[in-house]
Write an enzyme that holds these catalytic residues in place. Structure first.
Site: not given
Length: 221
Positions: A48, A85, A114, A195, A198
């Protein structure tokens, strides 16, 4: 460790993984246009962070890489094969088709974070990275491996082993290494989206500046 850690909170990470948000957006690699058929190709195989998660289209570091190449009149095309992801297993599975279709001269591999969020054993992640590099090299592509850190609350021993995995694979496979994609912004919360995982749009030039000095010597000018 404070200056060299990935600051993403475990709670935010777990929430994103559980909700599936980490895998919602993707940028798939697109075949080169016929006019670009003779241009060497750089493939970015990432997750991502390279797939512009939460960013306006064409504002991520990979898009900035395209612009840098054009500005410096370095004649490469860039295919962003990053998927939000994605894990090292996913990248490994996708590599044969990407190598066959795009025939890249350079592959930038930005995967692994991930795996940690999903509890994938480090031995599995390392084996996947090694295989991805092998697949690229068998297709006569040069490789840039991009390192990452995991949150410090995973435990010091684990975070050190996770980060050391990239240097180990790079040394063993004779590839170039970007030690940490987020170097320089990791302790700046304002450089991350809500979040806290990112990077924001304003952080993207810093990501490119971490990659460029390692990539540039591989480019034919």
């Amino acid at each position: 460790m404070n200056k060299r850690r990935w600051i993403f909170g475990t709670a935010a990470a777990a929430a994103l993984v559980a909700s599936g948000l980490v895998g919602l957006t993707s940028l798939s690699a697109t075949p080169a246009h016929s006019a670009e058929a003779t241009r060497p190709v750089i493939v970015v195989l990432g997750d991502s962070i390279s797939a512009e998660y939460g960013l306006p289209r064409d504002t991520g570091w990979v898009a900035l890489l395209r612009k840098r190449l054009a500005q410096e009149r370095i004649d490469y095309s860039v295919a962003n094969a990053s998927i939000s992801g994605d894990t090292t297993s996913g990248g490994r599975a996708r590599m044969p088709e990407l190598m066959e279709r795009l025939k890249p001269s350079i592959v930038i591999v930005e995967l692994g974070a991930n795996d940690a969020l999903r509890g994938v054993p480090l031995t599995t992640s390392e084996d996947n990275l090694r295989t991805i590099v092998e697949q690229a090299q068998q297709g006569h592509a040069k490789v840039v491996l991009v390192g990452m850190y995991v949150p410090s609350n995973y435990g010091l021993a684990y975070t050190q082993r996770f980060h050391a995995m990239y240097a180990s694979v790079a040394h063993e496979m004779n590839t170039r290494l970007v030690p940490f994609l987020l170097a320089g912004i990791e302790n700046r919360p304002e450089m991350f989206q809500s979040d806290q995982m990112h990077p924001t749009q304003q952080a993207q030039p810093a990501l490119l500046e971490n990659v460029w000095p390692v990539l540039a010597p591989l480019l034919r000018k």
